[in-house]
Design a protein around this motif. Structure first.
Motif, PDB file in Angstrom:
ATOM      1  N   MET A   1       0.365  -1.642   0.050  1.00 15.70           N
ATOM      2  CA  MET A   1      -0.010  -0.273  -0.030  1.00 15.70           C
ATOM      3  C   MET A   1       0.911   1.223  -0.094  1.00 15.70           C
ATOM      4  SD  MET A   1      -2.764   1.168   3.191  1.00 15.70           S
ATOM      5  CE  MET A   1      -3.771  -1.039   2.785  1.00 15.70           C
ATOM      6  N   THR A   2       0.732   2.281  -0.778  1.00 14.99           N
ATOM      7  CA  THR A   2       2.088   2.944  -1.506  1.00 14.99           C
ATOM      8  C   THR A   2       0.787   4.251  -0.129  1.00 14.99           C
ATOM      9  OG1 THR A   2       0.079   4.803  -2.507  1.00 14.99           O
ATOM     10  CG2 THR A   2       2.271   2.707  -2.926  1.00 14.99           C
ATOM     11  N   ALA A   3       1.796   5.336   0.486  1.00  9.02           N
ATOM     12  CA  ALA A   3       1.127   6.535   1.573  1.00  9.02           C
ATOM     13  C   ALA A   3       1.240   7.591   0.644  1.00  9.02           C
ATOM     14  CB  ALA A   3       2.214   6.527   2.765  1.00  9.02           C
ATOM     15  N   ASP A   4       0.726   8.742   0.606  1.00  6.24           N
ATOM     16  CA  ASP A   4       0.684  10.088  -0.329  1.00  6.24           C
ATOM     17  C   ASP A   4       0.118  11.358   1.371  1.00  6.24           C
ATOM     18  OD1 ASP A   4       1.029   9.404  -3.040  1.00  6.24           O
ATOM     19  OD2 ASP A   4      -0.996   8.544  -2.596  1.00  6.24           O
ATOM     20  N   GLU A   5       1.184  12.344   0.600  1.00 10.68           N
ATOM     21  CA  GLU A   5       1.214  13.432   1.776  1.00 10.68           C
ATOM     22  C   GLU A   5      -0.388  14.101   1.144  1.00 10.68           C
ATOM     23  OE1 GLU A   5       2.803  14.577   4.344  1.00 10.68           O
ATOM     24  OE2 GLU A   5       4.251  12.374   4.616  1.00 10.68           O
ATOM     25  N   MET A   6      -1.153  14.210   2.804  1.00 12.92           N
ATOM     26  CA  MET A   6      -2.436  15.108   2.329  1.00 12.92           C
ATOM     27  C   MET A   6      -1.693  17.165   1.689  1.00 12.92           C
ATOM     28  SD  MET A   6      -4.721  14.489   5.113  1.00 12.92           S
ATOM     29  CE  MET A   6      -5.695  12.884   4.995  1.00 12.92           C
ATOM     30  N   THR A   7      -3.013  17.208   1.177  1.00 15.05           N
ATOM     31  CA  THR A   7      -2.162  18.761   0.772  1.00 15.05           C
ATOM     32  C   THR A   7      -2.814  19.752   1.830  1.00 15.05           C
ATOM     33  OG1 THR A   7      -4.048  19.535  -0.178  1.00 15.05           O
ATOM     34  CG2 THR A   7      -2.299  18.463  -1.670  1.00 15.05           C
ATOM     35  N   ASP A   8      -2.444  20.859   2.269  1.00 16.57           N
ATOM     36  CA  ASP A   8      -2.627  21.406   3.568  1.00 16.57           C
ATOM     37  C   ASP A   8      -4.506  21.128   3.464  1.00 16.57           C
ATOM     38  OD1 ASP A   8      -0.395  22.108   4.240  1.00 16.57           O
ATOM     39  OD2 ASP A   8      -0.249  23.676   3.141  1.00 16.57           O
ATOM     40  N   GLU A   9      -5.014  21.691   2.160  1.00 15.83           N
ATOM     41  CA  GLU A   9      -6.575  22.165   2.808  1.00 15.83           C
ATOM     42  C   GLU A   9      -6.966  20.015   2.759  1.00 15.83           C
ATOM     43  OE1 GLU A   9      -4.051  22.573  -1.073  1.00 15.83           O
ATOM     44  OE2 GLU A   9      -4.145  25.098   0.105  1.00 15.83           O
ATOM     45  N   GLU A  10      -6.271  19.491   2.539  1.00 15.85           N
ATOM     46  CA  GLU A  10      -6.813  18.105   2.657  1.00 15.85           C
ATOM     47  C   GLU A  10      -7.230  18.073   3.768  1.00 15.85           C
ATOM     48  OE1 GLU A  10      -6.044  15.524  -1.697  1.00 15.85           O
ATOM     49  OE2 GLU A  10      -3.947  16.240  -0.442  1.00 15.85           O
ATOM     50  N   VAL A  11      -5.531  18.621   4.491  1.00 19.83           N
ATOM     51  CA  VAL A  11      -5.622  18.522   5.736  1.00 19.83           C
ATOM     52  C   VAL A  11      -6.583  18.976   6.872  1.00 19.83           C
ATOM     53  CG1 VAL A  11      -4.315  19.140   8.090  1.00 19.83           C
ATOM     54  CG2 VAL A  11      -3.388  17.393   5.773  1.00 19.83           C
ATOM     55  N   ASP A  12      -7.215  20.363   5.791  1.00 18.10           N
ATOM     56  CA  ASP A  12      -7.861  21.105   6.793  1.00 18.10           C
ATOM     57  C   ASP A  12      -8.993  20.715   6.561  1.00 18.10           C
ATOM     58  OD1 ASP A  12      -8.970  24.161   7.857  1.00 18.10           O
ATOM     59  OD2 ASP A  12     -10.169  24.048   5.804  1.00 18.10           O
ATOM     60  N   ALA A  13      -9.597  19.542   5.623  1.00 17.64           N
ATOM     61  CA  ALA A  13     -11.038  19.545   5.290  1.00 17.64           C
ATOM     62  C   ALA A  13     -11.404  17.721   6.151  1.00 17.64           C
ATOM     63  CB  ALA A  13     -10.766  18.726   4.016  1.00 17.64           C
ATOM     64  N   ASP A  41     -10.717  24.834  14.506  1.00 17.52           N
ATOM     65  CA  ASP A  41     -11.412  26.605  13.803  1.00 17.52           C
ATOM     66  C   ASP A  41     -10.567  26.570  12.803  1.00 17.52           C
ATOM     67  OD1 ASP A  41      -9.246  27.186  15.108  1.00 17.52           O
ATOM     68  OD2 ASP A  41     -10.137  27.972  16.213  1.00 17.52           O
ATOM     69  N   GLY A  42      -9.449  25.903  12.038  1.00 13.55           N
ATOM     70  CA  GLY A  42      -8.737  25.911  11.246  1.00 13.55           C
ATOM     71  C   GLY A  42      -7.045  26.619  11.153  1.00 13.55           C
ATOM     72  N   ASP A  43      -6.953  27.164  12.714  1.00 14.69           N
ATOM     73  CA  ASP A  43      -6.181  27.113  13.528  1.00 14.69           C
ATOM     74  C   ASP A  43      -5.637  26.190  14.461  1.00 14.69           C
ATOM     75  OD1 ASP A  43      -5.930  29.817  12.016  1.00 14.69           O
ATOM     76  OD2 ASP A  43      -7.148  30.743  12.786  1.00 14.69           O
ATOM     77  N   ALA A  44      -6.529  25.466  15.342  1.00 17.93           N
ATOM     78  CA  ALA A  44      -6.445  24.945  16.587  1.00 17.93           C
ATOM     79  C   ALA A  44      -6.991  23.745  16.736  1.00 17.93           C
ATOM     80  CB  ALA A  44      -6.000  25.842  17.661  1.00 17.93           C
ATOM     81  N   LEU A  45      -6.619  23.570  16.950  1.00 16.56           N
ATOM     82  CA  LEU A  45      -7.302  21.858  18.177  1.00 16.56           C
ATOM     83  C   LEU A  45      -7.941  22.696  19.815  1.00 16.56           C
ATOM     84  CD1 LEU A  45      -5.362  20.348  16.130  1.00 16.56           C
ATOM     85  CD2 LEU A  45      -7.093  18.498  16.069  1.00 16.56           C
ATOM     86  N   TYR A  46      -9.273  21.957  19.669  1.00 15.44           N
ATOM     87  CA  TYR A  46      -9.371  22.249  21.045  1.00 15.44           C
ATOM     88  C   TYR A  46     -10.770  21.097  21.536  1.00 15.44           C
ATOM     89  CZ  TYR A  46      -9.764  27.626  19.937  1.00 15.44           C
ATOM     90  OH  TYR A  46      -8.689  28.918  19.620  1.00 15.44           O
ATOM     91  N   PHE A  47     -10.650  20.909  22.662  1.00 12.27           N
ATOM     92  CA  PHE A  47     -10.791  20.080  23.668  1.00 12.27           C
ATOM     93  C   PHE A  47     -11.376  20.751  24.792  1.00 12.27           C
ATOM     94  CE2 PHE A  47      -7.037  19.128  21.375  1.00 12.27           C
ATOM     95  CZ  PHE A  47      -7.076  17.491  21.129  1.00 12.27           C
ATOM     96  N   GLN A  48     -12.111  19.325  24.977  1.00 13.33           N
ATOM     97  CA  GLN A  48     -12.858  19.940  26.625  1.00 13.33           C
ATOM     98  C   GLN A  48     -12.745  19.179  27.795  1.00 13.33           C
ATOM     99  OE1 GLN A  48     -17.374  20.304  27.009  1.00 13.33           O
ATOM    100  NE2 GLN A  48     -17.548  21.595  28.489  1.00 13.33           N
ATOM    101  N   LEU A  49     -11.670  18.885  28.053  1.00 13.60           N
ATOM    102  CA  LEU A  49     -11.458  17.404  29.141  1.00 13.60           C
ATOM    103  C   LEU A  49     -12.465  17.634  29.916  1.00 13.60           C
ATOM    104  CD1 LEU A  49      -7.975  18.112  28.493  1.00 13.60           C
ATOM    105  CD2 LEU A  49      -9.256  16.894  27.221  1.00 13.60           C
ATOM    106  N   VAL A  50     -12.519  16.228  30.781  1.00 12.16           N
ATOM    107  CA  VAL A  50     -13.293  16.056  32.212  1.00 12.16           C
ATOM    108  C   VAL A  50     -12.523  15.604  32.731  1.00 12.16           C
ATOM    109  CG1 VAL A  50     -15.381  14.868  32.449  1.00 12.16           C
ATOM    110  CG2 VAL A  50     -15.211  16.003  30.504  1.00 12.16           C
TER     111      VAL A  50
END
Length: 148
Positions: A1-13, A41-50
């Motif tokens: 199986m081959t691996a390819d890098e995602m584009t920035d747009e694919e990572v965002d989506a 949100d396009g810039d950061a990942l958010y978590f609500q830690l319990v």
């Protein structure tokens, strides 16, 4: 199986379409990986830690300099890895965290402890600001929820 890098747009989506993944923390000697719901949100990942009093997770949040978060799918096989500092979200930024989680977070069950009732759990928002953000696809490639 081959691996390819995602584009920035694919990572965002990819991150906008996922709602959970695995958050890895460390104290420098021991690692700890836990499933977590997240918002993006396009810039950061958010978590609500319990957590409850004496939480191992929160002790490791405090000692982790660089956290790693992985979101992934199996069909097609793809993953995005975000690495960066994990910081508590200020009260002023809490609406942004809440909105990001509402957009694409997967709502987890609040029974995170077998010994602590939900009324005794604490909740805090945390933000992972990626210093490094990469994505890979294996075999059939991902492009905004469809194959390339």
């Amino acid at each position: 199986m081959t691996a390819d890098e995602m584009t920035d747009e694919e990572v965002d989506a990819f991150l906008r379409e996922r709602g959970s993944g695995v958050l890895a923390l460390t104290d420098g000697a021991e690692s700890y990986a836990i499933p977590e719901s997240f918002g993006y949100d396009g810039d950061a990942l958010y978590f609500q830690l319990v957590y409850d009093e004496g939480s191992r997770k929160m002790a490791l949040v405090e000692s982790t300099g660089v956290a790693t978060f992985t979101a992934y799918t199996e069909t097609p096989a793809a993953s995005v890895v975000a690495r960066g500092p994990l910081d508590v979200v200020s009260d002023g930024d809490a609406p942004r965290a809440s909105e990001a989680l509402a957009e694409n977070g997967t709502v987890p069950t609040l029974n995170v402890s077998t010994e602590t009732p939900p009324s005794e759990l604490a909740f805090d928002y945390y933000r992972l600001t990626p210093a490094d953000l990469t994505g890979r696809v294996f075999g059939s490639a991902f492009e905004g929820g469809t194959e390339r």
